[in-house]
Design an enzyme around this catalytic site. Structure first.
Site, PDB file in Angstrom:
ATOM      1  N   ASP A   1       5.917   9.123   2.740  1.00 21.64           N
ATOM      2  CA  ASP A   1       4.756   8.226   2.736  1.00 21.64           C
ATOM      3  C   ASP A   1       3.421   8.950   2.594  1.00 21.64           C
ATOM      4  OD1 ASP A   1       5.555   9.214   5.307  1.00 21.64           O
ATOM      5  OD2 ASP A   1       4.113   7.871   6.259  1.00 21.64           O
TER       6      ASP A   1
ATOM      7  N   GLU B   1       6.595   8.330   8.013  1.00 22.85           N
ATOM      8  CA  GLU B   1       6.418   9.314   9.089  1.00 22.85           C
ATOM      9  C   GLU B   1       5.052   9.123   9.736  1.00 22.85           C
ATOM     10  OE1 GLU B   1       5.043  12.559  11.282  1.00 22.85           O
ATOM     11  OE2 GLU B   1       4.227  12.188   9.297  1.00 22.85           O
ATOM     12  N   GLU B   2       4.045   8.882   8.901  1.00 24.87           N
ATOM     13  CA  GLU B   2       2.683   8.700   9.416  1.00 24.87           C
ATOM     14  C   GLU B   2       2.619   7.406  10.232  1.00 24.87           C
ATOM     15  OE1 GLU B   2       0.498  10.931   9.110  1.00 24.87           O
ATOM     16  OE2 GLU B   2       1.095  12.117   7.369  1.00 24.87           O
TER      17      GLU B   2
ATOM     18  N   HIS C   1      -4.301  15.792   5.940  1.00 27.67           N
ATOM     19  CA  HIS C   1      -5.068  14.568   6.203  1.00 27.67           C
ATOM     20  C   HIS C   1      -6.505  14.668   5.700  1.00 27.67           C
ATOM     21  CE1 HIS C   1      -2.180  12.652   9.367  1.00 27.67           C
ATOM     22  NE2 HIS C   1      -1.532  13.384   8.470  1.00 27.67           N
TER      23      HIS C   1
END
Ligand code: ZN
Ligand code: ZN
Length: 413
Positions: free
Chosen positions: A86, A144-145, A386
């Site tokens: 993702d 996962e995020e 990020h």
């Protein structure tokens, strides 16, 4: 096979046909079209297509958008390789020719690299199946995020519908001069907990505080007092981060709102310390609410969380030894436990050993341009996961395939 040098030779043979150009095409394609958690339909489709073409039995839709490919290749252990798929709600600012074409969405954590590595390793292992024996299971994990992806796959029968693993491997792209492999035996990533707090007040006119109970002031005291938890209640020898990331209250300057809402994220590396800090949070919220005269007790609820990622030390030492042989001793380092978190360990059935490591990916130009002389100074200066500027270097494409193949081959006879 236990001889690291032999496994390394086999890894190099097996991955010698892997073409950086073909991996780059896949990587750049994935990077251009990032998909958020549980929306990885195109990404999962591409992975499934390549796995099928390589001879894997592929099951899609595991945990909504997850993909599982199984290659049964004779007697031997079962190895799982996992990559997450993702992207993040970040607007890309890298200016790369293959930058995201999706407004407000970016592969800012490098999960596109993870899918590419997984695909490359799966294909290399299938192409050279005469060289090893066992069962390889390749897992494309969604979401996962923010969490939920690993748990969704397990809830959808990951542990029952597919061969049970003898070892599970995963890796993450990280900042640092491209081509280092950070291995940590034991704890490598922290536990993460979200905590939501609602502070009740009595709403009213901003000109008449005496007829109201102002939740903004109480919430502000809570935020301030929470800053003392790590500094005053936790040993300096422990690693803990407590960040209040959300503070919502009010609509207008002259209205005292009826409630304030806070949300914080906690990172810990020790279950006892985690319990202690959570208790301190509850105590402080309760105490400040009492001091502020809240009309009811504040609500404290646990939100999303990840457990700590704790590598099996023996397995990690074995994989580390092979990676040293493949890449050279100086490139295999130990950054120590990170404050970041992962849901990787949730995928792994109980009692099964796993190993997770980092591959550094900052380009030579970006690394040299970063201010500072020390590794730590430069690490703070280069774009990190990020960041809208996070841009893993393409030089790590083939090495990230070799790390996975080497780990798998270290288990297969
Ligand atoms: Zn991330
Ligand atoms: Zn990530």
């Amino acid at each position: 096979m236990t001889d690291p040098a032999a496994v390394a030779r086999l890894t190099r043979d097996l991955t010698s046909a892997v073409k950086s150009g073909s991996l780059a095409d896949l990587y750049q394609d994935l990077h251009r079209v990032p998909e958020l958690a549980f929306q990885e339909h195109r990404t999962a489709g591409l992975l499934a297509e390549r796995l099928s073409a390589a001879g894997y039995a592929v099951t899609g839709g595991v945990g909504r958008t997850g993909v599982v490919g199984v290659l049964e290749n004779g007697d031997g252990p079962v190895v799982w390789l996992r990559g997450d798929m993702d992207a993040l709600p970040v607007t890309e600012k890298t200016g790369l020719s293959y930058a995201s074409t999706v407004e407000g969405v970016m592969h800012a954590c490098g999960h596109d690299m993870h899918v590419t590595w997984l695909t490359g390793a799966a294909e290399a292992m299938a192409a050279a199946r005469d060289a090893w024996s066992g069962t390889l299971v390749v897992i494309g994990q969604p979401a996962e995020e923010g969490g939920g992806g690993a748990a969704a796959m397990v809830a959808d029968g990951l542990h029952d519908r597919f061969p049970r693993p003898d070892a599970v491997f995963g890796q993450h792209v990280a900042p640092g001069p491209a081509g280092l492999y950070s291995h940590t035996p034991g704890l490598i990533m922290s536990a993460s907990d979200d905590v939501h707090i609602t502070v009740p007040g009595v709403g009213g006119h901003g000109s008449r505080p005496e007829a109201s109970v102002d939740p903004v002031v109480t919430a502000a005291h809570i935020v301030t007092r929470l800053q003392t938890v790590v500094s005053r209640e936790v040993s300096a020898a422990e690693s803990v981060v407590l960040t209040v990331g959300e503070f919502h209250a009010g609509q207008r300057p002259n209205i005292i709102p009826a409630e304030a809402r806070l949300a914080l994220n906690l990172r810990t590396q020790n279950p006892k310390v985690r319990e202690r800090v959570l208790a301190a949070i509850r105590r402080i919220v309760e105490g400040e609410c009492l001091a502020g005269g809240c009309p009811a007790p504040a609500e404290v609820t646990m939100g999303a969380g990840f457990p700590a990622t704790v590598n099996d030390a023996t397995l990690d030492e074995q994989v580390t030894a092979v990676h040293r042989e493949v890449f050279g001793t100086a490139t295999v380092i130990d950054f120590g436990p990170a404050m970041g978190s992962e849901d990787f360990s949730l995928l792994v059935p109980a009692q099964v050993p796993y190993d997770f490591w980092f591959v550094t990916s900052t380009s030579t130009e970006a690394w040299q341009a970063a201010p500072g002389d020390e590794l730590g100074e430069k690490l703070d200066a280069v774009p990190s996961n990020h960041s809208p500027l996070f841009a893993p270097d393409l030089s790590v494409l083939v090495p990230g395939v070799q790390t996975l193949a080497a780990a798998a081959l270290s288990r297969f006879a």
